[in-house]
Each structure stands twice: as structure tokens, then as C-alpha cells.
Design a protein around this motif. Structure first.
Motif, short mmCIF file in Angstrom:
data_model
loop_
_atom_site.label_atom_id
_atom_site.label_comp_id
_atom_site.label_asym_id
_atom_site.label_seq_id
_atom_site.Cartn_x
_atom_site.Cartn_y
_atom_site.Cartn_z
N PRO A 1 -8.60 -1.63 4.44
CA PRO A 1 -9.29 -1.95 3.19
C PRO A 1 -8.90 -1.00 2.07
O PRO A 1 -8.47 0.13 2.32
N LYS A 2 -9.02 -1.49 0.83
CA LYS A 2 -8.60 -0.70 -0.33
C LYS A 2 -9.53 0.50 -0.50
O LYS A 2 -10.75 0.34 -0.57
N GLU B 1 -3.47 3.65 -1.91
CA GLU B 1 -3.80 2.68 -2.96
C GLU B 1 -2.89 1.44 -2.87
O GLU B 1 -1.73 1.54 -2.47
N TYR B 2 -3.46 0.31 -3.26
CA TYR B 2 -2.67 -0.94 -3.30
C TYR B 2 -2.09 -1.14 -4.70
O TYR B 2 -2.80 -0.99 -5.68
N ILE C 1 -11.43 3.71 -2.32
CA ILE C 1 -11.93 3.99 -3.67
C ILE C 1 -11.22 5.24 -4.16
O ILE C 1 -11.32 6.30 -3.54
N ARG D 1 -3.37 -3.18 -7.74
CA ARG D 1 -3.66 -4.57 -7.38
C ARG D 1 -5.10 -4.89 -7.77
O ARG D 1 -6.01 -4.20 -7.31
N PRO D 2 -5.30 -5.90 -8.64
CA PRO D 2 -6.68 -6.23 -9.00
C PRO D 2 -7.47 -6.69 -7.77
O PRO D 2 -6.89 -7.25 -6.84
N ASP D 3 -8.78 -6.45 -7.81
CA ASP D 3 -9.60 -6.81 -6.65
C ASP D 3 -9.60 -8.31 -6.38
O ASP D 3 -9.71 -8.75 -5.25
N ASN D 4 -9.47 -9.10 -7.49
CA ASN D 4 -9.53 -10.54 -7.29
C ASN D 4 -8.17 -11.15 -6.94
O ASN D 4 -8.02 -12.36 -6.83
N GLN E 1 0.84 -1.20 0.00
CA GLN E 1 0.00 0.00 0.00
C GLN E 1 0.88 1.26 0.00
O GLN E 1 1.88 1.33 0.73
#
Lengths: 185, 263
Positions: free
Chosen positions: B256-257, B204-205, B259, B225-228, B165
Motif C-alpha cells: 500500500p502507498k 512512494e508511488y 504516507i 501517482r494520484p490516489d484515484n 514504486q
């Protein structure tokens, strides 16, 4: 009284009737000797090799499924024995991965060449066949001399039926060239 | 003609040649089938494990960064496992060719079918949580060979790949807190490929690819970093981790990531 089929005789041998194996020897001896003679291009050691084929056949006869045809099965044993003999004597080009078994390039098709073969004298053809490479020689022998279908040749040689067709086509083409060389138009 | 027939029958009667019993062939067929089954399972296990490593490590994301990315992916691939999978695939092919159906069509089709089916089966296995479960099981029970294998696969990133992060943006450099809680400076150069959609913001990640020199990484590629894409579970009992307090697994305790705000 109807004659017993090869498979019925094998059934008897599998059940313990060893004498019945003699009948199989009688039925296939001449055919296998002819196949060996033409395939190996020699008369030398043919008797020993064919005897070896029968010994292997007897030893492994319990592996034979009597619902299948016996003839391709014994020819498979003969083929392996003769190929091993060729390998022992010369480098005959029988690799694990023959290029035309990996991917046959030409479609198999029947042509009028079949007519040419039957119309020629057997003696003359024999001479020409002996000049063919072993892998073409064997398909010609099995198809025209032993009357095996593509499927049966595929079972004997353990190659795809399309490869059988390709090899037969090439064998016929080679034979035609050899014939034209001996008898130019 | 009678000579050969008599000769062979005499050899049979004298016991010089003997018929192999039926069970010999039944046993051979059974062993062949068993060997084939084991080899299929091994091939599926090995290839799916390789896919699992690709997924866990994040090295597949390097493909988005051109030749450098592809080189990175190749260099960070588990070649020993890939080689072992290939050897077992060849063994599988040789076993399959013992069956008559294999030569009913050109051998190339048999080879390609085996490769495609193995890849498809392995991909399906990789989609499940089988390897995570095996990894957790082997870690709890300290299974030789498997425990270190899965520990490496689940907890280690390839050298030069960092996920974390953003905690600070300082000029052209970024400061990132990695999954291990380590503070790493990300050097941005002219050659660094940056995310196109939105600017990087604090919190941001990111996944960063580059050349690492201790706590500094000169990035050649950065992507959100993609959410999945989940961070690998960290072993809490790892002594290098200050948060170590139990032997259970849990995902990193990162916020948590956020927005990202569109500017």
C-alpha cells in the motif's frame, strides 16, 4: 361547392384516384413553369423539366404527409430538379456546405426595400433578377413571386430561416445596386 | 396547358410511371432511424473508449509537463481510433441532416451540438465501469478484435511512461519497481520537472515520463501517482509475469502507498 385544397387532392391520389393528379398538374403547371423560367434564365427545356417535376411528385407522393402544406413540398422537388439542371449546365455554386447555411453573419430583417420591389415594373425587375446569383434569385422568386414565408422557403431550400433572411437581404441589396446602375440618380 | 396534364395522366395509366408504395417510405424512414441509432452508439462507444485509453494509460498526466508533456500526449494518443471516431461523427452529422430539424438553425450549431453531446455522453460512459467490464468479458471469452484491443488498452502503458514504486534513491538517480515488477533506473537531469510539494521518498508511488532506453529512463517529468489513478489490472496468466498462476484479473500486488513524512 367549395374547392378542394391541394392536400385533399393529394389524399385522393394517395388513395388511388390517379385522375385527381391531373388537377394538381393543372394547379401547379403555370407556377412551376414561371419559377423554372426565372430561376434557370431560360425557356429551353422548361416543359421537360416541369414534366420531370410532376413525375417525381407522383412517384413519391406516398411520402407526403397531408397534415403539411403541399405547395412547399412540390417546390422542394422542383428546386432540386432545377438545381441539378443548373449543376449539369454550369458550376452554379450549390455546395453541400454553403457558407451562409453554416453560420449566417447578418441578422434577417425586413426593410423598406420590399416596397421598392412592388413599386417597380415587373418586366424591369425580371431583367434585374436574372442577373442575380442563383442562390439569391431563388429566395427572391419564392418570397415575392410565390408568396412563400421565410419558414416555407426554409422548408423548400432546406436551409435555416436565418439564412433565408440573410439571402433575401443580400438579394435586395444586389438588386438595388443593379437598379442604380441601370438608372443612375 | 392541357397537353402536359394529358401526357402525365397517359403515362400513369400506361404504367410508364408508377407510384412508390407507402411501405417503401416507411422502410426508408425506419432504416434511416436505425442507422442513426447505430451510428450514435458507435460514436459514443469509440469516443468513450478513446477517453478510457487516456485514463488507463496515464498519458493525460503528461499535460502538467509543458510542451514536452503535450508532445508526449499527442504522440501516445490512439490516432487510429480518434480518426475512426471522427469519421463516424461525420457520418452521424450527415444522417442528422436528413431530418428537417437539423436545418432549422445554422448548420454550425448542429455540428457543435453533435460534437458537444458526443463528448459529454462519452465522458459519462467513461465514468462508469462499462469498458472495464467489456475488457474483462472479451478477455475471458477471447473475442476476436476486441480482446487484443482491450488487452492493449488495459495492460499497456505508452512507451516512455512508467508507473511504479521507488525502491532506492542513489545520488541523482532513482530506482523504481514498475507494475510489471521490473527494476528501472530513473535518470534525473536539470530539465526534469519534479514534484513541488514534497521530496521523493523510498516507497512512494510515481508516474514517470521520459525517454526509455531498456531499463533506464531519462525523465522529463515526474509526479506522484494520484490516489484515484489505479494501476491497470495485470493478466495473471501472462507468461512474462512470474506471478502467473490463474486466468483471473487482479490489481498488482504492490504494498500500500505510504504516507510521506513531512520533513
Amino acid at each position: 361547392m367549395t374547392e378542394l385544397s391541394d392536400e385533399e387532392i393529394v389524399n385522393s391520389v394517395q388513395a388511388g384516384d390517379t385522375e385527381a393528379f391531373g388537377e394538381l398538374v393543372a394547379r401547379f403547371e403555370a407556377k412551376l413553369k414561371r419559377y423554372a423560367n426565372k430561376f434557370l434564365n431560360t425557356n429551353h427545356e422548361i416543359d421537360d423539366l416541369v414534366q420531370d417535376v410532376f413525375i417525381k411528385t407522383y412517384t413519391n407522393i406516398q411520402a407526403f404527409d397531408t397534415n403539411q402544406r403541399f405547395s412547399p413540398w412540390i417546390y422542394r422537388i422542383a428546386h432540386n430538379t432545377f438545381v441539378n439542371e443548373l449543376k449539369r449546365k454550369e458550376r452554379a455554386g450549390f455546395g453541400l456546405f454553403a457558407a451562409d447555411t453554416i453560420l449566417p453573419f447578418l441578422p434577417a430583417k425586413e426593410t423598406a426595400d420590399g416596397q421598392v420591389l412592388t413599386e417597380e415594373t415587373v418586366a424591369e425587375m425580371d431583367k434585374l433578377i436574372k442577373q442575380l446569383p442563383a442562390k439569391y434569385r431563388e429566395v427572391i422568386l419564392l418570397h415575392y413571386y410565390e408568396s412563400f414565408s421565410y419558414q416555407e422557403i426554409s422548408d423548400v431550400l432546406q436551409i435555416p430561416t436565418t439564412t433565408v433572411g440573410v439571402r433575401l437581404n443580400r438579394a435586395r441589396t444586389n438588386l438595388r445596386k443593379l437598379y442604380q446602375q441601370t438608372k443612375p440618380l | 396547358m392541357k397537353n402536359l396534364q394529358n401526357n402525365i395522366l397517359n403515362k400513369i395509366k400506361s404504367g410508364e410511371i408508377d407510384m412508390k408504395p407507402k411501405w417503401h417510405f416507411v422502410l426508408r424512414t425506419g432504416l434511416l432511424f436505425f442507422g442513426l441509432l447505430i451510428t450514435v452508439l458507435l460514436v459514443l462507444y469509440l469516443i468513450s473508449f478513446v477517453l478510457f485509453i487516456f485514463h488507463q494509460s496515464g498519458s493525460v498526466f503528461a499535460f502538467g509537463f509543458g510542451f514536452r508533456g503535450i508532445s508526449f500526449f499527442i504522440m501516445s494518443s490512439p490516432w487510429l481510433l480518434i480518426g475512426t471516431s471522427f469519421i463516424f461523427l461525420i457520418l452521424l452529422y450527415l444522417l442528422v441532416t436528413q431530418y428537417s430539424f437539423s436545418f432549422k438553425q445554422p448548420l454550425l450549431y448542429t455540428m457543435l451540438s453533435l460534437i458537444l453531446l458526443s463528448l459529454l455522453g462519452s465522458w459519462l460512459i467513461q465514468q462508469t465501469t462499462v469498458h472495464q467490464r467489456i475488457g474483462h468479458f472479451t478477455e475471458r471469452h477471447d473475442v476476436p478484435v476486441f480482446s487484443p484491443l482491450y488487452r492493449n488498452a488495459m495492460n499497456q502503458r505508452p512507451d516512455g511512461l512508467v508507473v511504479g514504486q521507488i525502491t532506492e534513491i542513489s545520488g541523482s538517480d532513482l530506482v523504481l519497481t514498475s507494475e510489471q515488477g521490473e527494476s528501472i533506473t530513473i535518470k534525473i537531469t536539470e530539465k526534469t520537472r519534479m514534484p513541488r510539494e514534497t521530496p521523493i521518498i523510498v516507497g512512494e508511488y510515481l508516474i514517470v515520463f521520459g525517454e526509455r532506453d531498456e531499463s533506464v529512463i531519462t525523465a522529463f517529468g515526474i509526479k506522484p501517482r494520484p490516489d484515484n489513478f489505479m494501476s491497470p489490472p495485470l493478466k495473471i496468466s501472462d507468461h512474462k509475469n512470474p506471478r502467473a498462476s490463474s486466468t483471473e484479473y487482479r490489481t498488482p500486488q504492490l504494498p500500500p502507498k505510504p504516507i510521506p513524512n513531512k520533513q
